[in-house]
Each structure stands twice: as structure tokens, then as C-alpha cells.
Design an enzyme around this catalytic site. Structure first.
Site, short mmCIF file in Angstrom:
data_model
loop_
_atom_site.label_atom_id
_atom_site.label_comp_id
_atom_site.label_asym_id
_atom_site.label_seq_id
_atom_site.Cartn_x
_atom_site.Cartn_y
_atom_site.Cartn_z
CB CYS A 85 -1.25 -0.14 1.25
SG CYS A 85 -2.09 1.11 0.99
CG HIS A 175 -3.57 -3.67 3.63
ND1 HIS A 175 -2.59 -2.84 4.59
CD2 HIS A 175 -4.11 -2.37 3.19
CE1 HIS A 175 -2.39 -1.84 4.44
NE2 HIS A 175 -3.26 -1.02 3.76
CD GLU A 177 -0.82 -6.01 5.93
OE1 GLU A 177 -0.16 -6.52 4.76
OE2 GLU A 177 -0.78 -4.96 5.92
#
Ligand code: XMP
Length: 519
Positions: A85, A175, A177
Site C-alpha cells: 500500500c 493488504h 497481512e
């Protein structure tokens, strides 16, 4: 002194709320990582000599001339880079691409289509496939720096993933994660193992060694006092710290009288008999229950308990001849829900007494060795340290204890009633073999009386609510779908065996919109 393993990944933090999740994904891939704020990343890079770099997201904008930048040492290092990002935008901004403000941003679930292969996708994503990811960005990359090519796009982000294969740099707008990017963990694994070539043999045993050295480095010859709450986190923290510094640690078990049935005795026995760790057992239930008299507001309860806990601590620290450090079993979810990293107006949902309740005046430094871990990782560490399974596997228990499971005024009598109901509920859950499938199960004693009939008589007694949720980290939760026979068995036992309760209800609220605890 070098305390990290030779195979490591440096995570450069630009202030994203989810940077710790990146570290978790890297740990899950069996690789050691450290997070360094962007303005300390050059020094961390020099010290760690990492084998790869991950650049985090950020609430900032690269278009702001004061926005955080990637240190030159890292850009010029020739190491593999994975940029998330803001990390992607900073990379393009600094390497000659272009970033512009997006018209409306892109937030939440999105679908990207793979347009080309790259080492990051090897064995995972193929050209032409579509995959779910989670986006959260305002600005976006509008032209690429030399040497980069797009390898995946979404309707809102033509450069959803870009790659410079020669330089082993991969950058994405989404993202990976967060759990809403279902293949995200595999992308990190591909990066650290396949792209960076690391073996992925780092384990909790290594974490233990690293933390022990960190604790020794932080504490030196200082004295540490550790507050045991009766829960897994503080126990694991204490055993770890004891392993690091032995007799420099004194544990204080502040027994606020708000524990579950038999729990206080268990803690004392575990520490004194099993580990032989110096333990001061302070029964201050009168102080806590006295102070809670007449208090019904949830935040007032939490603040009082947090403050009193620290007061008792300071007193004990004086008694043991002064301590320089206060150890706590703070976990990562406690940190993110209790404080705003950005310093912005993010809302405090609850004042967690182990973090937000710490008064400014406390003049001890904090030792928080579990600060980057999630609950399941703490359990793994606990097992690694030899804590008994029955203790390590125990459901989480909040610092303020039963006080936040008794809406309205908390009294010794109400605590006793709740303890009995809670013990029956948990016993039935264990007997049914469901304990480990549930994240947290507990009873709540409501400040509501209802009419019932028992034998030939009328009763007018309290309502007890049962709560059971599944979760992976306590941050979101779903209700546990007990079958009706189980619930009616528990309800019958509680009503028959616990004086003061004549009605039992089951809480059907997920988190969000509810929270796990009632207060
Ligand atoms: P909530 O109720 O916020 O709880 O959904 C999320 C998880 O945190 C625990 N919890 C606490 N733990 N001190 C703690 O150590 C606290 O003040 C506290 N409040 C809630 C809760 O039991 C659940 O596991």
C-alpha cells in the site's frame, strides 16, 4: 550485541495499524523479523543485516512533502523488497513513478485479476485467475518507475500488484497481512522463502531465546516486579522473565477477589510449587470490592480497577525494596484496541486496565515481552516454557475480572453467585469436549430479577447470561452454536444448583457489533 538470528526480515513501519500483522505472517512462515519505524530503519538495517525488506502501509500520503520516506540505504541495498500500500506508493514516488490522489479511494474487499507471472506468485496465483484481496487506500500509483511491470489489477487499481523481477521488488496496493486477503499469508511465505531464499526454520524456541536476551539487555541489573492477573498472558510473561533474570524478578499476585472459582489458589501453587518463582500473594479483595461499591458505570469500574491495581503495585514495589521495571503480559490486540497509534481521534472502546489504565505518575519502566504476540502465539510460547497444558489452554480472562461480567454494582455476594454459575458452565463445556473449540466461554450475572416458580413456590431472582465465542485473536468473534440440549442441561443445573439465579439466557451477539465482554 546481536540478538537476532542471521536470517531475518526487516519490516519498515510507516505507521499502519496492521504492521504487527505483517510480523505475524512472517513468523508464521518460520522467519524472524523485526519492525523498525521508518525513521529508525536505517540503523536497524545496519544492525540486523536482513535478507529482505517489507515496507508497511501508512495513514500518511506520499504527496505530503513531509510524508515518511524509504531510507536510501534500503532502496540501494539490492535486497528483495515487498511493499504494501503506502510502501508501494513511496517506492514509486522515490524511484521515478507517479502517485496521485485517488478520486474516492478503495476500501474493503476487492478482486484482482492476475495478468502476468512473477516469483511472488509462484505455486500460488496464475495468469487469468481472480483473487479476493482487501484494499484500503486513498492515493494511488498512476505510472510505474522504470523496470516495473503490472502483474495484477483491479477495477480501482490498475497497478494492484507490480514487480521488478530483476531487482526482486514486489509491491501491492492491497493488504496481504489481513485475514480478508485469504492468500495473504501465502504471499508473505513466498516472499520470505522463495524470493528471499530463507529456510523458514525459525520457531517459538528461537523467539524465547531472542526475548530472553532482549529482557536481559533491557533490564541489566535492575529489579523487575511482575503483576500476575491469574491469566495465561501474565503467567507466560513472568515465567519468561524469570528465565531471563531469575531472582531479579518478584511476582506480585494482586488478588482482587474478582477471579474465577479456585483460580487464585491455582496461580499461587503454580508459581510457588511448580516454578519456585518468588511470589507475593496480596489479598486485596476488600480494597477492590470496597472501592467498587456503588460503581455501576463500566468505564468507571475499569478505571478504578486499573488505578487500584497500580497503587497496590507501587506499594509492593516499595516493600520489596524498590523495582525499576514493571512487567506486564500485554498482548498485541490489547495494544491496538487501547491506544491510537496515529495520535488521531480513534475511539477508545474500552480502557484495558493493563494498558490504558496505567497512570502517568508511575515511575517504573515497562517490560512487555509479549507485546507483539497474539493469544495463540502466547499459548505456544507457554507450552515451550513448560507451563501445564491445563493452564496454557485456559480461555482468556480480562484484567478487571468478574467486575465486568456483573453489570451494575459488584458485590462479594454477586461475585460468589457468578463464580458458581460460571464453574458449572465451564465444567459442562469440558465434559462435552468443547472447551478447546471455544475461544472464551463465561457466565454474566445480570442486574435483572425475574419471577419464576420452583416446587410450589414463587421465586424472584437474578438472570444469568451465558456467552461463548469463537475467535482467533479476540478482535472479531462469532457465537458458539451450542445445541439446544447442551444449553438446557447447563441452564437446569445452574438454576438448580446456584442459589440466587432462576433464569438463564444465551447471548447470540457476534463481535462486531457486540464486544466479547459485556462491559
Ligand atoms: P472485548 O470485550 O473488548 O474483549 O471484545 C476482547 C478480549 O480482551 C479481553 N479483555 C481484556 N483483557 N484487560 C485484559 O487483559 C482488560 O481490561 C480486558 N478487557 C477485555 C476479553 O476477555 C477478550 O478476550
Amino acid at each position: 550485541m546481536s540478538i537476532q538470528p542471521s536470517d531475518s526480515i526487516l519490516i519498515v513501519d510507516f505507521g499502519s495499524q496492521v504492521t504487527q500483522l505483517i510480523a505475524r505472517r512472517v513468523r508464521e512462515a518460520g522467519v524472524y523479523s523485526e519492525i523498525a519505524p521508518f525513521n529508525q530503519a536505517a540503523a536497524a538495517f545496519e544492525r540486523m543485516q536482513p535478507k529482505g525488506i517489507i515496507l508497511s502501509g501508512s495513514p500518511a500520503s506520499v504527496l505530503d512533502e513531509n510524508g515518511p520516506r524509504i531510507p536510501a540505504e534500503i532502496l540501494d541495498s539490492g535486497l528483495p523488497i515487498m511493499a504494501i500500500c503506502y510502501g508501494q506508493q513511496a517506492l514509486m514516488h522515490q524511484l521515478g513513478g507517479e502517485v496521485l490522489p485517488g478520486d474516492s479511494g478503495e476500501f474493503g474487499r476487492a478482486f484482482i485479476t492476475i495478468s502476468d507471472g512473477c516469483a511472488l506468485f509462484d505455486g500460488l496465483w496464475r495468469e487469468g485467475e481472480t483473487h479476493q484481496v482487501w484494499m484500503s487506500h486513498g492515493d494511488k500509483v498512476t505510472s510505474l518507475a522504470p523496470g516495473f511491470k503490472p502483474v495484477a489489477s483491479s477495477p480501482g487499481a490498475p497497478f494492484a500488484v507490480i514487480a521488478n523481477e530483476e531487482k526482486r521488488i514486489y509491491a501491492m496496493q492491497f493488504h496481504p497481512e489481513v485475514v480478508h486477503t485469504p492468500d495473504g499469508g501465502k504471499l508473505y511465505k513466498n516472499f520470505v522463502r522463495h524470493v528471499c531464499g530463507l529456510s523458514g526454520d525459525w520457531t517459538m524456541a528461537e523467539f524465547r531465546k531472542t526475548k530472553i536476551e532482549e529482557i536481559r539487555a533491557q533490564v541489566g541489573k535492575g529489579r523487575v516486579i511482575c503483576g500476575l492477573s491469574g491469566g495465561v498472558d501474565s503467567a507466560v510473561a513472568a515465567v519468561l522473565i524469570h528465565e531471563a533474570i531469575g531472582e531479579q524478578l518478584t511476582c506480585v499476585f494482586v488478588d482482587h477477589g474478582l477471579m474465577r472459582l479456585g483460580e487464585a489458589e491455582q496461580v499461587v501453587s503454580l508459581f510457588r510449587n511448580h516454578y519456585n518463582i518468588p511470589l507475593v500473594h496480596k489479598d486485596v479483595s476488600t480494597l477492590f470490592l470496597g472501592g467498587l461499591a456503588g460503581v455501576t458505570d463500566p468505564e468507571a469500574k475499569r478505571k478504578f480497577i486499573g488505578k487500584t491495581f497500580i497503587d497496590v503495585f507501587e506499594e509492593e514495589a516499595r516493600q520489596v525494596g524498590g523495582a525499576d521495571f514493571l512487567a506486564q503480559g500485554t498482548l498485541y490486540p490489547d495494544v491496538i484496541e487501547s491506544v491510537s497509534f496515529t495520535g488521531g481521534p480513534s475511539v477508545t472502546i474500552k480502557s484495558h486496565h493493563n494498558v490504558g489504565g496505567l497512570p502517568e505518575r508511575m515511575n517504573m519502566q515497562l517490560v512487555e515481552p509479549l507485546r507483539e504476540l497474539f493469544k495463540d502465539e502466547v499459548r505456544e510460547l507457554g507450552r515451550e516454557l513448560g507451563l501445564p497444558d491445563i493452564f496454557v489452554g485456559r480461555h482468556p480472562f480480562p484484567g478487571p475480572g468478574l467486575a465486568i461480567r456483573i453489570p451494575g454494582e459488584v458485590t462479594r455476594e454477586r461475585c460468589d453467585v457468578l463464580r458458581k454459575a460460571d464453574a458449572i458452565y465451564l465444567e459442562e463445556i469440558r465434559n462435552a469436549g468443547l472447551y478447546d473449540a471455544i475461544w472464551q466461554a463465561f457466565a454474566v450475572l445480570l442486574p435483572v430479577k425475574t419471577v419464576g416458580v420452583m416446587g410450589d413456590g414463587r421465586t424472584y431472582d437474578n438472570v444469568c447470561a451465558l456467552r461463548a465465542v469463537t475467535s482467533t485473536d479476540g478482535m472479531t468473534a462469532d457465537i458458539y452454536p451450542f445445541d439446544a440440549a447442551f444449553l438446557s442441561r447447563v441452564a437446569t443445573r445452574i438454576i438448580n444448583e446456584v442459589k440466587g439465579i432462576n433464569r438463564v439466557v444465551y447471548d447470540y451477539t457476534s463481535k462486531p457489533p457486540g464486544t466479547i465482554e459485556w462491559e
